[in-house]
Design a protein around this motif. Structure first.
Motif, PDB file in Angstrom:
ATOM      1  N   SER A 133     -48.330 -87.408 -29.490  1.00  0.00           N
ATOM      2  CA  SER A 133     -48.487 -88.264 -28.395  1.00  0.00           C
ATOM      3  C   SER A 133     -48.708 -87.381 -27.140  1.00  0.00           C
ATOM      4  N   LEU A 134     -49.354 -87.732 -26.296  1.00  0.00           N
ATOM      5  CA  LEU A 134     -49.640 -86.909 -25.109  1.00  0.00           C
ATOM      6  C   LEU A 134     -49.711 -87.872 -23.681  1.00  0.00           C
ATOM      7  N   GLN A 135     -48.984 -87.511 -22.645  1.00  0.00           N
ATOM      8  CA  GLN A 135     -49.150 -88.087 -21.360  1.00  0.00           C
ATOM      9  C   GLN A 135     -49.519 -87.114 -20.548  1.00  0.00           C
ATOM     10  N   GLN A 136     -50.738 -87.192 -19.814  1.00  0.00           N
ATOM     11  CA  GLN A 136     -51.263 -86.305 -18.717  1.00  0.00           C
ATOM     12  C   GLN A 136     -50.911 -86.848 -17.310  1.00  0.00           C
ATOM     13  N   ALA A 141     -55.783 -87.944 -28.397  1.00  0.00           N
ATOM     14  CA  ALA A 141     -55.027 -87.057 -29.267  1.00  0.00           C
ATOM     15  C   ALA A 141     -54.657 -87.744 -30.777  1.00  0.00           C
ATOM     16  N   ARG A 142     -54.945 -88.988 -30.866  1.00  0.00           N
ATOM     17  CA  ARG A 142     -54.609 -89.475 -31.941  1.00  0.00           C
ATOM     18  C   ARG A 142     -55.958 -89.362 -32.911  1.00  0.00           C
ATOM     19  N   ASP A 170     -55.622 -90.094 -22.918  1.00  0.00           N
ATOM     20  CA  ASP A 170     -55.385 -88.917 -23.623  1.00  0.00           C
ATOM     21  C   ASP A 170     -54.468 -89.182 -24.902  1.00  0.00           C
ATOM     22  N   LEU A 171     -53.737 -89.954 -24.838  1.00  0.00           N
ATOM     23  CA  LEU A 171     -53.224 -90.075 -26.268  1.00  0.00           C
ATOM     24  C   LEU A 171     -54.123 -90.850 -27.201  1.00  0.00           C
ATOM     25  N   PHE A 174     -54.071 -95.171 -22.158  1.00  0.00           N
ATOM     26  CA  PHE A 174     -53.759 -93.942 -22.512  1.00  0.00           C
ATOM     27  C   PHE A 174     -54.800 -93.101 -23.000  1.00  0.00           C
ATOM     28  N   CYS A 209     -45.063 -93.036 -23.869  1.00  0.00           N
ATOM     29  CA  CYS A 209     -45.514 -91.807 -24.725  1.00  0.00           C
ATOM     30  C   CYS A 209     -44.536 -91.112 -25.450  1.00  0.00           C
TER      31      CYS A 209
END
Lengths: 270, 208
Positions: free
Chosen positions: B78-81, A166-167, A162-163, A160, B136
């Motif tokens: 929280s992010l899902q691309q 993002a954290r 991107d997650l 993850f 996510c």
């Protein structure tokens, strides 16, 4: 094979030293394989050998030279962190060639380096001393402790990305910490089980484990099991047959890797 | 300028004002939007409009050229691309994937729940996509950003996702199936080219 030799005080220390790496290197190799960076391991080991030889010429402790050179290699790798896969691979190959070139030139031109060079490449496990055991044990224990929190970060960053960002977490920092662990482990391992022995332990057990395991935890356990079993067998065989340890370990692991690949094909996995 | 005045009442978790963002140069904006807890806001627009870049800018992964982004203090995102990482040959199970983000397995669709113990590289593209989305979506977070969540999903998957999104935004609001999310009431920001899906799940949309 005389199994009692394993418990001979003369060999118990070297056996325990190598055992630390037989546990640690397959674990580290799993994360290297996850990131497809196994070539970096060979570059670290080769650079550590060159650093040890240079340290010997300078009258400094070999271990210090190996560790410093491997840490330098990890720093160089870190500089390529944001680069493309191709550029990273090229950088590891360059490091590998640099380490090999420096080592071979030193070995070819300096009698003192010649003996040590052969020991570093073949593995000098039976000649290791108490200081090697202490440094291997302390480093392995510290690395295992550090891997617990680092593992989750490395896995999160891989699955993850991107997650992870993002954290507010830093991928570069987590990867650099891991690279330093790998560089340190390989530098220490090179001083006892040799360049290719160390590389074989970090590369082959995860290769086998990734093919068979159904989960990450099982892959780690299987990798360690393969590493330890191959190590114990190689240690005993080398003693019984009076052969150098490093090449025997590498050949055993290659045989295990080929058997695993054939087994997977037979089982219909590949 | 694309704009969104928000729902007015609830203080926003995330707000962008006159945001212009990109990488080497601006590719999206100026755009304004507000996202409050319990809301599902959609970002729509043609390919290349900068929808994914906007999400990246909101999380700090893209450069902001002008305007501002305000986040509530201590906001968990929280992010899902769109791009999933390479998983071929990696022994990682679905259960381990959920554990990584802290997402609970309870509430997964019946066509996926029994396969949680399997390796990711043995799942179909749709199952894998849903599992990543779930990881996510159900991660402990105040704001969830999803980029093209319906990619690779069949109609059943899209329908289940729509229900899961509503439950995630407004847990206990009378949805049909049990939710299972550990953390309640998030603000959801979705990017999708699927107009019908966006109309069905979003409280409002911002067009780029």
């Amino acid at each position: 094979m005389n199994g009692a030799l394993l418990f001979d005080p003369l060999f118990a220390g070297p056996f325990a030293t190598g055992l630390c790496f037989a546990v640690l290197l397959p674990l580290l190799g799993a994360w290297l394989r996850l990131r497809d960076e196994w070539l970096a391991a060979l570059a670290f080991a080769q650079t550590a050998a060159a650093g040890a030889l240079l340290a010997m010429l300078a009258g400094a402790p070999l271990l210090l030279g190996g560790l410093a050179a491997a840490a330098l290699a990890a720093g160089l790798k870190h500089a390529f962190e944001g680069a493309t896969r191709g550029a990273q691979g090229a950088a590891y190959a360059m490091l590998l060639l640099l380490g090999w070139g420096v080592s071979v030139l030193l070995v070819a031109n300096l009698p003192l380096a010649e003996r040590m060079g052969h020991a570093l490449f073949d593995g000098q496990l039976y000649l290791t001393e108490r200081s090697h055991l202490i440094s291997a044990g302390v480093f392995a224990a510290g690395a295992l402790l550090a891997l617990r929190p680092l593992s989750r970060r490395l896995l999160l960053a891989h699955f993850f990305p991107d997650l992870f960002r993002a954290r507010g977490l830093s991928e570069r920092r987590a990867h650099f910490a891991f690279d330093l662990l790998v560089a340190g482990a390989l530098a220490l391992a090179t001083m006892s089980i040799g360049v290719m022995g160390a590389f074989a332990l970090i590369f082959v057990p995860p290769l086998i484990a990734f093919g068979w395991a159904g989960s990450w935890r099982r892959a780690l356990a299987l990798g360690v099991a393969v590493g330890v079993a191959s190590y114990v067998l190689a240690f005993g065989l080398a003693l019984a047959l009076d052969q150098p340890f490093g090449p025997l370990l590498a050949l055993l692991l290659v045989a295990a890797g080929v058997a695993s690949a054939l087994g997977r094909r037979w089982a219909g996995h590949a | 300028m694309s704009g969104d005045s928000g729902n007015g009442g609830e203080p926003p978790l995330l707000a962008a004002a006159g945001l212009s963002a990109g990488y080497a140069k601006p590719v999206v904006g100026p755009v304004s939007l507000r996202l409050a807890r319990g809301e599902i806001v959609g970002i729509v627009g043609p390919n290349g409009a900068g929808k994914s870049t906007l999400l990246a800018a909101l999380t700090g992964a893209a450069r902001i050229f002008s305007g501002r982004v305000d986040k509530a203090p201590g906001l968990r995102v929280s992010l899902q691309q769109q791009q999933a990482p390479a998983i071929d040959g990696i022994p990682f199970s679905g259960a381990e994937l959920l554990a990584l983000t802290g997402a609970p397995a309870a509430g997964l669709p019946p066509w996926l729940a029994p396969r949680l113990g399997e390796r990711l590289d043995r799942l179909s593209g749709g199952q894998l996509q849903f599992l990543y989305l779930w990881a996510c979506l159900q991660a402990p977070a105040d704001v969830v950003l999803l980029d093209e969540p319906t990619n690779n999903l069949d109609p059943d998957g899209v329908a289940f996702l729509a229900g899961a999104l509503r439950r995630r935004a407004r847990p206990g609001a009378g949805e049909e199936e049990g939710g299972g999310n550990a953390c309640a009431g998030a603000g959801l920001l979705l990017v999708s080219h699927d107009a019908r899906f966006m109309d069905a799940v979003c409280d409002r949309t911002v067009t780029l």
